[in-house]
Design a protein around this motif. Structure first.
Motif: not given
Length: 322
Positions: A51-77
């Motif tokens: 999971v950490e590798t997918a985050w470091r490699d920018r495949e998944i991104v931690r960002a503010w999302g649904p309900r204004g709450t932090l989520h992991f989201v796929h970079a393509d989405d």
């Protein structure tokens, strides 16, 4: 038990971290360890390092999302989901409450982030030279995130880090300009991961108005194909973390959490305890100390599957030398 399978809690083999996020649409990530344990609950092979590798490699991104709450989201989405879930009203109010004011707040935080790579809150405070402290810094980053200019990078020394989106992703996040297209994609993807569900559930999960959720539902077309639910006897025992999508993905948690045990799962004060699932419903709560899980069941639980889950939490969280 359609929700268990739609949420991948039967742990289909072969899914990497990026595909788990893509299939779920987003994974709530206000607490990083809990978010990572949500991946474990859905994969028989993933480790924390994956999971950490997918985050470091920018495949998944931690960002503010649904309900204004932090989520992991796929970079393509990010572009289309950002277009629908970005909010700044609450952020501007909180900045005022923190005493962070002025007409230059966006260029201020963008200038502090740009070209610097990931920065901790303390490092940002120093770069902001007295304009913001503490949570005021976080709300400034959230303002930048509303404009597609900031996301969260992996922690450093146990501290969250914040980074300019262009530094981390190669460019700012450009919101999908076709709102109807974004709404249709949202409802299609939400419906696949949340079965059964209704527009009211989508509104509660996404933070959209009920009217927009109903529009998204209509635009998404016929109900997506669904596989048959797992037979009740085959629904696995599963340790799911606090703030898991199974508990937050619908308007009501009643189908998962029996009323008799609701206070043990939701004791108040914003606390949502990790849950033991058995037969697709909450059959206990659990807590973690390091890599060790301790279970408090509401009644008898199958001993062998439960022991396997406890051991798997330990496997997932225990780091090994490469």
């Amino acid at each position: 038990m359609r929700s268990v399978e739609a949420q991948l809690l039967h742990r289909p083999p072969g899914l990497g971290a990026g595909e788990v996020v893509r299939r779920l649409l987003a994974v709530q990530a206000q607490d990083v360890t809990s978010a990572c344990l949500a991946f474990r609950a859905r994969s028989p092979s993933l480790r924390l390092a994956d999971v950490e590798t997918a985050w470091r490699d920018r495949e998944i991104v931690r960002a503010w999302g649904p309900r204004g709450t932090l989520h992991f989201v796929h970079a393509d989405d990010l572009p289309w989901l950002h277009a629908l879930t970005r909010r700044d009203t609450g952020t501007l109010r909180r900045l005022g409450q923190e005493g962070v004011t002025g007409d230059d707040l966006l260029p201020l935080i963008e200038g502090a982030l740009a070209g610097q790579g990931p920065l901790t809150k303390a490092e940002l405070e120093e770069r902001l030279a007295g304009r913001a402290y503490g949570q005021g810094v976080v709300h400034l980053v959230a303002l930048a995130a509303f404009h597609g200019l900031a996301v969260l990078a992996p922690p450093r020394g146990g501290k969250p880090t914040y980074v300019h989106a262009a530094d981390w992703l190669g460019a700012p996040i450009a919101p999908e300009p076709d709102r109807e297209r974004a709404l249709a994609e949202l409802a299609r993807r939400y419906r696949r991961a949340h079965r059964p569900s209704e527009p009211e559930d989508l509104a509660a999960w996404s933070g959209l108005s009920l009217g927009e959720a109903r529009t998204a539902w209509r635009l998404s077309g016929p109900d997506p194909d669904a596989t048959d639910p797992l037979p009740a006897q085959d629904v696995p025992v599963r340790l799911i973390p606090a703030f898991d999508e199974l508990l937050l993905g619908w308007k009501s948690r009643d189908p998962v959490v029996p009323a008799a045990h609701a206070r043990q799962v939701f004791p108040g004060g914003g606390i949502l305890r990790p849950v033991v699932l058995a037969g697709g419903v909450a059959a206990g709560v659990w807590e973690r100390r390091g890599a060790e899980a301790t279970v408090r069941p509401f009644g008898p639980l199958p001993a062998e599957p439960l022991a396997e889950e406890v051991a798997d939490v330990r496997r997932f969280l225990t780091r090994t030398e490469a």
